[in-house]
Design an enzyme around this catalytic site. Structure first.
Site, PDB file in Angstrom:
ATOM      1  N   LEU A 101       0.861  -1.170   0.000  1.00  0.00           N
ATOM      2  CA  LEU A 101       0.000   0.000   0.000  1.00  0.00           C
ATOM      3  C   LEU A 101       0.901   1.224   0.000  1.00  0.00           C
ATOM      4  O   LEU A 101       1.855   1.293   0.780  1.00  0.00           O
ATOM      5  CB  LEU A 101      -0.914   0.021   1.231  1.00  0.00           C
ATOM      6  CG  LEU A 101      -2.024  -1.034   1.305  1.00  0.00           C
ATOM      7  CD1 LEU A 101      -2.798  -0.895   2.605  1.00  0.00           C
ATOM      8  CD2 LEU A 101      -2.965  -0.918   0.123  1.00  0.00           C
ATOM      9  N   ASP A 102       0.615   2.179  -0.887  1.00  0.00           N
ATOM     10  CA  ASP A 102       1.487   3.341  -0.951  1.00  0.00           C
ATOM     11  C   ASP A 102       1.370   4.188   0.313  1.00  0.00           C
ATOM     12  O   ASP A 102       0.569   3.921   1.202  1.00  0.00           O
ATOM     13  CB  ASP A 102       1.196   4.177  -2.197  1.00  0.00           C
ATOM     14  CG  ASP A 102      -0.257   4.611  -2.274  1.00  0.00           C
ATOM     15  OD1 ASP A 102      -0.980   4.419  -1.286  1.00  0.00           O
ATOM     16  OD2 ASP A 102      -0.669   5.144  -3.313  1.00  0.00           O
ATOM     17  N   ARG A 103       2.164   5.213   0.374  1.00  0.00           N
ATOM     18  CA  ARG A 103       2.302   5.976   1.623  1.00  0.00           C
ATOM     19  C   ARG A 103       0.995   6.642   2.044  1.00  0.00           C
ATOM     20  O   ARG A 103       0.690   6.719   3.236  1.00  0.00           O
ATOM     21  CB  ARG A 103       3.400   7.029   1.432  1.00  0.00           C
ATOM     22  CG  ARG A 103       3.760   7.781   2.699  1.00  0.00           C
ATOM     23  CD  ARG A 103       4.968   8.666   2.458  1.00  0.00           C
ATOM     24  NE  ARG A 103       5.412   9.314   3.685  1.00  0.00           N
ATOM     25  CZ  ARG A 103       6.470  10.090   3.773  1.00  0.00           C
ATOM     26  NH1 ARG A 103       7.218  10.295   2.690  1.00  0.00           N
ATOM     27  NH2 ARG A 103       6.811  10.652   4.918  1.00  0.00           N
ATOM     28  N   THR A 105      -2.106   5.699   1.180  1.00  0.00           N
ATOM     29  CA  THR A 105      -3.240   4.782   1.203  1.00  0.00           C
ATOM     30  C   THR A 105      -3.348   4.129   2.574  1.00  0.00           C
ATOM     31  O   THR A 105      -2.343   3.723   3.166  1.00  0.00           O
ATOM     32  CB  THR A 105      -3.090   3.704   0.115  1.00  0.00           C
ATOM     33  OG1 THR A 105      -2.942   4.348  -1.154  1.00  0.00           O
ATOM     34  CG2 THR A 105      -4.310   2.811   0.078  1.00  0.00           C
ATOM     35  N   ARG A 189      -5.514   4.372  -8.024  1.00  0.00           N
ATOM     36  CA  ARG A 189      -5.287   5.778  -8.327  1.00  0.00           C
ATOM     37  C   ARG A 189      -5.079   6.002  -9.819  1.00  0.00           C
ATOM     38  O   ARG A 189      -5.528   7.024 -10.367  1.00  0.00           O
ATOM     39  CB  ARG A 189      -4.073   6.290  -7.540  1.00  0.00           C
ATOM     40  CG  ARG A 189      -4.275   6.285  -6.026  1.00  0.00           C
ATOM     41  CD  ARG A 189      -3.071   6.871  -5.307  1.00  0.00           C
ATOM     42  NE  ARG A 189      -3.241   6.816  -3.870  1.00  0.00           N
ATOM     43  CZ  ARG A 189      -3.838   7.746  -3.138  1.00  0.00           C
ATOM     44  NH1 ARG A 189      -4.321   8.826  -3.734  1.00  0.00           N
ATOM     45  NH2 ARG A 189      -3.940   7.622  -1.830  1.00  0.00           N
TER      46      ARG A 189
END
Length: 378
Positions: A101-103, A105, A189
Site C-alpha cells: 500500500l502506498d504511503r 493509502t 489511483r
C-alpha cells in the site's frame, strides 16, 4: 528438498536475497558442511542450518492483519530512515508484508512468514478479491461510472473491476466502492486518474474473506483459526499450485484500438464448485471519518436532499401528440392550430369553444343555495 536460501528465509534468518549473500560469503553451514554454491537443496525438516555458528530453528507460522494509517511506507527497511509498517508490528518471528500500500493509502495489510500463502494472495491467478473505498469531492456522472465498469487501460492492460458503484454520500464527499483482482502498483489511483475522478482518500477494506472491521487505525491482530481456514480455502492452499510455464503474473495485455493483434479470451473468474465465503457485514460508518467502517448499502440514483433545502422540481411531462393533431407550422415558420384537434381537446376536458351553438354557462350551484327547492346537503 528445497533450495537452501528458501529454507533460510522460511526459518526467519533473512530474506532470500540476504540469504544468498550469506551463502556467497561462506557464512552458512548445512549439517557441518560449508556451503557456498547457490541452488543447493536441503531437507527443510531435518537439515541443521547454521549462520556464523548460530543455528536457524523453525519458527511457527503467523499471519497478522494491520490497519495501516497514512504516512507509513510498506517495506521492511528504508535507506532514508522513514517510517515503515514494520514500526507498527513488533513480533519475535520474522514476518513481512503481503503486497503493498502506498504511503497515502490506508487500510488492510497482511503480514506472514508463510511464503506459499503470500504468493497465492498476491498472484492474480487465484482470483482473490480486494475491495477499496475511494473518497471523491464530486459525484461522477453515469458515463464516467460506466467507463470504469467497461475497463480502463493501465500499462497496456485492460483492467475490468468486478464491482464499481457509489456507496453513499458523506459530509466530505462521495464514497465509491471498487473491487479488483490484480495488484499493479497504484492501480486504483491510476484507474481513477484515467477517467478524471479526483481521489481525496483511498482505503482498502477487504482482502478475500478478511475485512478490517473491528481493528483500530494503527493497530494489528492475529488471524483467528476460522479466518485462517477461510483464507486458506479462498487461495486453495490445500491444492498444489498449478505449474504454467512462462505465464505472466499480470493479466494478459489487450491491444489498443486499431491494432492488428487479437485480444485473448477472457477466462471466467469463478468456477463451479469452488467454496464461497461471503465477507461479514461491516458496521455503520462514523460521522467523523467517512472511510472508517463504511456501510455498503445501495444508494439511490437521486442524491439525498439535505435539511433546509427546497425540494428539487419534478420534470414536466410532455403530452403525446397523435398524428394529425396538435400545433403545426406554416411555411413562414409561424404556428397555427388545427381546429379539429383543438375542438377535440376541449370536448375531452368538458369545455366548449366560445361561439359554438352549444356554448353556455354550466355553473355548479353553490352549497346552501336552494335552486331546486331542496335543502342543502351536508
Amino acid at each position: 528438498m528445497e533450495r537452501l536460501q528458501r529454507v533460510m528465509a522460511a526459518r526467519g534468518g533473512a530474506s532470500r536475497r540476504a540469504s544468498e549473500a550469506l551463502i556467497r560469503e561462506g557464512r552458512v553451514t548445512v549439517d557441518g558442511q560449508l556451503v557456498t554454491q547457490l541452488g543447493t537443496k536441503v531437507d527443510p525438516e531435518k537439515a541443521d542450518i547454521r549462520v556464523d555458528g548460530r543455528p536457524l530453528r523453525r519458527q511457527r507460522t503467523r499471519t497478522l492483519m494491520l490497519n495501516k494509517p497514512s504516512g507509513y511506507i510498506t517495506t521492511t527497511s528504508d535507506e532514508r530512515d522513514r517510517w515503515t509498517v514494520m514500526d507498527l508490528v513488533q513480533v519475535p518471528e520474522r514476518v513481512y508484508p503481503v503486497g503493498r500500500l502506498d504511503r497515502d493509502t490506508e487500510g488492510l495489510l497482511l503480514f506472514t512468514n508463510d511464503g506459499e500463502l503470500a504468493n497465492r494472495i498476491m498472484h492474480p491467478r487465484f482470483g482473490l478479491a480486494k475491495e477499496y473505498h475511494v473518497l471523491t469531492p464530486s459525484r461522477p456522472d453515469d458515463r464516467t461510472m460506466q467507463r470504469v465498469r467497461d475497463g480502463v487501460m493501465v500499462d497496456d492492460v485492460l483492467l475490468v473491476p468486478e464491482e464499481f458503484r457509489l456507496l453513499r454520500e458523506t459530509r466530505d464527499g462521495f464514497l465509491l466502492k471498487i473491487v479488483l483482482h490484480v495488484g499493479i502498483q497504484h492501480v486504483v489511483r491510476r484507474m481513477m486518474e484515467a477517467v478524471r475522478i479526483p481521489v481525496e482518500r483511498l482505503r482498502r477494506v477487504r482482502i478475500g474473506p478478511l475485512t478490517i472491521e473491528g481493528i483500530p487505525r494503527g493497530t494489528w491482530r492475529e488471524l483467528t483459526p476460522g479466518e485462517t481456514l477461510q483464507l486458506s480455502a479462498a487461495v486453495k492452499l490445500d491444492q498444489p499450485a498449478p505449474r504454467v510455464g512462462g505465464r505472466p503474473s499480470r493479466p494478459n495485455p489487450v491491444p489498443r484500438p486499431g491494432s492488428r493483434r487479437q485480444a485473448p479470451p477472457v477466462a471466467p473468474r469463478a468456477r463451479q464448485g469452488e467454496p464461497m465465503f461471503p465477507a461479514p457485514r461491516p458496521p455503520a460508518a462514523s460521522v467523523s471519518d467517512p472511510l472508517e467502517n463504511a456501510a455498503a448499502r445501495p444508494t439511490p440514483d437521486r442524491p439525498r436532499r439535505r435539511r433546509g433545502e427546497p425540494p428539487a422540481p419534478l420534470p414536466r411531462r410532455r403530452r403525446e401528440e397523435r398524428p394529425g393533431t396538435g400545433p403545426t407550422r406554416r411555411a413562414g415558420g409561424r404556428k397555427r392550430h388545427d381546429d379539429s384537434s383543438e375542438q377535440r381537446e376541449n370536448e375531452l376536458h368538458g369545455r366548449r369553444r366560445a361561439g359554438s351553438p352549444r356554448s353556455g354557462h354550466h355553473r355548479r350551484p353553490r352549497r346552501g343555495r336552494k335552486d331546486d327547492g331542496r335543502a342543502p346537503s351536508r
